[in-house]
Write a protein that holds these residues in place. Structure first.
Motif, PDB file in Angstrom:
ATOM      1  N   VAL A 177       0.849  -1.200   0.000  1.00 37.21           N
ATOM      2  CA  VAL A 177       0.000   0.000   0.000  1.00 37.21           C
ATOM      3  C   VAL A 177       0.884   1.249   0.000  1.00 37.21           C
ATOM      4  CG1 VAL A 177      -1.675   1.319   1.348  1.00 37.21           C
ATOM      5  CG2 VAL A 177      -1.900  -1.174   1.146  1.00 37.21           C
ATOM      6  N   GLY A 178       0.533   2.215  -0.838  1.00 37.20           N
ATOM      7  CA  GLY A 178       1.298   3.454  -0.940  1.00 37.20           C
ATOM      8  C   GLY A 178       2.324   3.459  -2.052  1.00 37.20           C
ATOM      9  N   THR A 179       2.476   2.338  -2.772  1.00 37.90           N
ATOM     10  CA  THR A 179       3.459   2.265  -3.854  1.00 37.90           C
ATOM     11  C   THR A 179       3.011   3.095  -5.054  1.00 37.90           C
ATOM     12  OG1 THR A 179       4.165   0.059  -3.187  1.00 37.90           O
ATOM     13  CG2 THR A 179       4.661   0.717  -5.444  1.00 37.90           C
ATOM     14  N   PHE A 180       3.949   3.854  -5.607  1.00 36.25           N
ATOM     15  CA  PHE A 180       3.686   4.671  -6.798  1.00 36.25           C
ATOM     16  C   PHE A 180       3.239   3.796  -7.966  1.00 36.25           C
ATOM     17  CE2 PHE A 180       5.414   5.997 -10.891  1.00 36.25           C
ATOM     18  CZ  PHE A 180       4.894   7.267 -11.044  1.00 36.25           C
ATOM     19  N   ALA A 181       2.228   4.280  -8.710  1.00 41.05           N
ATOM     20  CA  ALA A 181       1.755   3.550  -9.890  1.00 41.05           C
ATOM     21  C   ALA A 181       1.990   4.351 -11.171  1.00 41.05           C
ATOM     22  CB  ALA A 181       0.275   3.206  -9.744  1.00 41.05           C
ATOM     23  N   ILE A 182       1.525   5.615 -11.202  1.00 36.18           N
ATOM     24  CA  ILE A 182       1.716   6.454 -12.387  1.00 36.18           C
ATOM     25  C   ILE A 182       1.511   7.912 -11.994  1.00 36.18           C
ATOM     26  CG2 ILE A 182      -0.695   6.394 -13.156  1.00 36.18           C
ATOM     27  CD1 ILE A 182       0.371   6.188 -16.045  1.00 36.18           C
ATOM     28  N   PRO A 214       0.921  17.007  -1.972  1.00 41.84           N
ATOM     29  CA  PRO A 214       0.127  17.788  -2.931  1.00 41.84           C
ATOM     30  C   PRO A 214       0.955  18.459  -4.007  1.00 41.84           C
ATOM     31  CG  PRO A 214       0.305  18.921  -0.822  1.00 41.84           C
ATOM     32  CD  PRO A 214       0.880  17.559  -0.616  1.00 41.84           C
ATOM     33  N   THR A 215       2.284  18.543  -3.827  1.00 39.05           N
ATOM     34  CA  THR A 215       3.112  19.181  -4.856  1.00 39.05           C
ATOM     35  C   THR A 215       3.404  18.247  -6.019  1.00 39.05           C
ATOM     36  OG1 THR A 215       5.159  18.523  -3.730  1.00 39.05           O
ATOM     37  CG2 THR A 215       4.199  20.658  -3.134  1.00 39.05           C
ATOM     38  N   ARG A 216       3.231  16.942  -5.805  1.00 35.24           N
ATOM     39  CA  ARG A 216       3.411  15.981  -6.893  1.00 35.24           C
ATOM     40  C   ARG A 216       2.314  14.942  -6.784  1.00 35.24           C
ATOM     41  NH1 ARG A 216       7.490  10.903  -7.517  1.00 35.24           N
ATOM     42  NH2 ARG A 216       6.881  10.337  -9.626  1.00 35.24           N
ATOM     43  N   LEU A 217       1.426  14.936  -7.760  1.00 34.34           N
ATOM     44  CA  LEU A 217       0.294  14.029  -7.713  1.00 34.34           C
ATOM     45  C   LEU A 217       0.598  12.760  -8.499  1.00 34.34           C
ATOM     46  CD1 LEU A 217      -2.684  16.509  -8.222  1.00 34.34           C
ATOM     47  CD2 LEU A 217      -1.752  15.620  -6.089  1.00 34.34           C
ATOM     48  N   PHE A 218       0.143  11.633  -7.964  1.00 31.33           N
ATOM     49  CA  PHE A 218       0.269  10.368  -8.683  1.00 31.33           C
ATOM     50  C   PHE A 218      -0.725   9.370  -8.107  1.00 31.33           C
ATOM     51  CE2 PHE A 218       3.584  10.501  -5.394  1.00 31.33           C
ATOM     52  CZ  PHE A 218       3.288   9.372  -4.641  1.00 31.33           C
ATOM     53  N   LEU A 219      -1.023   8.363  -8.906  1.00 32.02           N
ATOM     54  CA  LEU A 219      -1.852   7.270  -8.424  1.00 32.02           C
ATOM     55  C   LEU A 219      -0.969   6.284  -7.672  1.00 32.02           C
ATOM     56  CD1 LEU A 219      -4.150   6.675 -11.519  1.00 32.02           C
ATOM     57  CD2 LEU A 219      -4.879   7.474  -9.270  1.00 32.02           C
ATOM     58  N   GLN A 220      -1.490   5.759  -6.578  1.00 33.04           N
ATOM     59  CA  GLN A 220      -0.728   4.823  -5.766  1.00 33.04           C
ATOM     60  C   GLN A 220      -1.637   3.672  -5.332  1.00 33.04           C
ATOM     61  OE1 GLN A 220       0.538   7.177  -2.420  1.00 33.04           O
ATOM     62  NE2 GLN A 220      -1.419   7.002  -1.365  1.00 33.04           N
ATOM     63  N   VAL A 221      -0.995   2.588  -4.885  1.00 34.92           N
ATOM     64  CA  VAL A 221      -1.745   1.420  -4.425  1.00 34.92           C
ATOM     65  C   VAL A 221      -2.485   1.771  -3.134  1.00 34.92           C
ATOM     66  CG1 VAL A 221      -1.572  -0.972  -3.655  1.00 34.92           C
ATOM     67  CG2 VAL A 221      -0.092  -0.141  -5.498  1.00 34.92           C
ATOM     68  N   LYS A 222      -3.779   1.460  -3.107  1.00 37.92           N
ATOM     69  CA  LYS A 222      -4.606   1.777  -1.940  1.00 37.92           C
ATOM     70  C   LYS A 222      -4.787   0.575  -1.021  1.00 37.92           C
ATOM     71  CE  LYS A 222      -9.159   3.633  -0.668  1.00 37.92           C
ATOM     72  NZ  LYS A 222     -10.457   4.129  -1.191  1.00 37.92           N
ATOM     73  N   ARG A 223      -4.904  -0.629  -1.603  1.00 29.18           N
ATOM     74  CA  ARG A 223      -5.074  -1.841  -0.800  1.00 29.18           C
ATOM     75  C   ARG A 223      -4.451  -3.016  -1.542  1.00 29.18           C
ATOM     76  NH1 ARG A 223     -10.045  -4.795  -1.989  1.00 29.18           N
ATOM     77  NH2 ARG A 223     -11.149  -3.866  -3.772  1.00 29.18           N
ATOM     78  N   ALA A 224      -4.388  -4.164  -0.878  1.00 31.14           N
ATOM     79  CA  ALA A 224      -3.731  -5.337  -1.456  1.00 31.14           C
ATOM     80  C   ALA A 224      -4.328  -5.683  -2.818  1.00 31.14           C
ATOM     81  CB  ALA A 224      -3.853  -6.519  -0.506  1.00 31.14           C
ATOM     82  N   LEU A 225      -3.444  -5.934  -3.784  1.00 33.27           N
ATOM     83  CA  LEU A 225      -3.879  -6.202  -5.152  1.00 33.27           C
ATOM     84  C   LEU A 225      -4.140  -7.691  -5.359  1.00 33.27           C
ATOM     85  CD1 LEU A 225      -1.259  -3.948  -6.988  1.00 33.27           C
ATOM     86  CD2 LEU A 225      -3.655  -3.400  -6.517  1.00 33.27           C
TER      87      LEU A 225
END
Length: 412
Positions: A177-182, A214-225
């Motif tokens: 959880v919290g890992t950068f995606a894009i 908030p200075t750099r926005l990205f999608l991240q993992v929210k819960r176990a995939l």
């Protein structure tokens, strides 16, 4: 008409009359004013918030000697990226750390004469987010019948926009959880124009990180995939102060990641005289996905040989030399390439090991042939005879009786 100058230093002014108020959501595009002397003036957009005012944005202008000639007004258009956002009810003002440089004229009794301009001292230059009680602070002075030599122009604001090239990405199933995606590269050209974001993602495996950075926005993992292969379509909508919005769609693909090598070398060295079954490397490998079984093999050896094999022993995969392993630096090969493959139920990791064979040179002591020793003995016999005769003569000369008469016999 006589122009006057309030030369007080470190003060701010707020234009509060009705005709100074912002009547719609726009940007402050340009300022026109008549400076009396050089200096720096900071223009400020203030927004009422309860009993106080909040600084929305600021922009500074440096007045040069040529600007302050007292005859021509400065008409400054804010460049893209420095235009300040305004919305209905906002007020414009200015601040100078040095003496005020914008003059005024008196206009007593005129219908359009400003009668509610406010002036207050500031310990330092106001910045975005600062608050000040313009209506209740005891240091505020309300100036009546004064028209300052300043006016401003507004224009429609621009919508936010996304500036990036990649809108899809792959994400491993074991990422925490919290890992950068894009990245979500969203921008606005206006200063003081915060964006609000919303996400449409029914599966709810990813989220926007706006609450963390908030200075750099990205999608991240929210819960176990999930472990299996999946493709998710995610819609992000961003809206600015003036309700202009943009919607962007991203595609994130999750997949079961293959095993990971922890210690596999890229190169090993083996002497050509090695023999017998021997361990040459223990492969340390794991699969980050839970409960995935792993199988490792030697997929290929170049050049082809039966000298190497992979075995599972002592709860690990190991590379061995076979019992019949044979190497020859010159006659067979001085180099081998092993292709190691470890796989789980869905994927394979492949790596290579270069095996260098070292040449073993055996140095033997030189043993002369038998005839060599016989020849040496034969060659020493004359030398020894000569040596003995010489020693005998020397001995006789040095130690025989000197009174002895020697007779020399001559023969006819």
């Amino acid at each position: 008409m006589t122009a006057y100058n309030d030369s007080t230093a470190g003060v701010g002014f707020l234009l509060t009359n009705t005709w100074w108020e912002i009547i719609c959501c726009e940007v402050l595009e340009a300022i026109e004013f008549m400076p009396l002397h050089e200096g720096t003036v900071t223009f400020i957009v203030w927004r009422a918030s309860g009993s106080t005012y909040i600084v929305v944005a600021t922009a500074s202008y440096v007045v040069t000697a040529s600007d302050a000639n007292g005859t021509v007004a400065v008409n400054y258009t804010f460049p893209i990226g420095q235009r300040m956002i305004t919305k209905t009810g906002d007020n414009v003002g200015w601040y100078t750390s040095g003496p005020n440089l914008i003059p005024f004229i008196t206009c007593t009794g005129e219908e359009t004469c400003p009668n509610a301009t406010k002036k207050a001292p500031f310990a330092s230059e106001p910045t975005a987010g600062d608050s000040f009680a313009w209506n209740t602070n005891g240091g505020v002075e309300t100036l009546t019948d004064r028209a300052y030599a300043i006016k401003f122009y507004t224009n429609q604001n621009t919508a936010p926009y996304v500036n990036q090239t990649d809108y899809s990405a792959f994400v491993k199933d074991h990422e925490p959880v919290g890992t950068f995606a894009i990245d979500y590269a969203i921008f606005t050209d206006e200063v003081g124009d915060p964006l609000t974001h919303s996400i449409s993602h029914p599966e709810d495996y990813f989220e926007l990180n706006s609450t963390f950075d908030p200075t750099r926005l990205f999608l991240q993992v929210k819960r176990a995939l999930p472990k299996d292969y999946n493709v998710y379509s995610i819609r992000l909508t961003s809206t600015d102060t003036c309700s202009q919005s943009i919607t962007t769609t991203y595609t994130l693909t999750t997949y079961n990641a293959p095993p990971v090598y922890l210690n596999l070398p890229t190169e090993l060295t083996i002497a050509e005289d090695v023999s017998g079954a021997k361990l040459i490397w223990q492969v340390d490998v794991y699969d980050p996905s839970n409960n995935d079984s792993i199988c490792c093999t030697l997929a290929k050896v170049e050049p082809a040989t039966f000298n190497f094999e992979m075995k599972f022993t002592n709860n690990s995969f190991n590379i061995f030399l076979t019992a019949s392993a044979a190497f020859d630096y010159k006659e067979i090969s001085d180099f081998y390439k092993l292709r190691v493959c470890c796989s789980d139920d869905t994927g394979t990791s492949m790596s290579f090991i270069d095996i260098d064979i070292t040449n073993i040179v055996i140095k033997e002591a030189y043993l002369p042939p038998t005839w060599f020793f016989l020849a040496m003995m034969c060659s020493l016999i004359p030398i020894m005879i000569t040596f003995i005769i010489a020693c005998t003569i020397l001995f006789a000369t040095m130690f025989c009786d000197p009174e002895l008469n020697y007779v020399i016999v001559y023969e006819d």
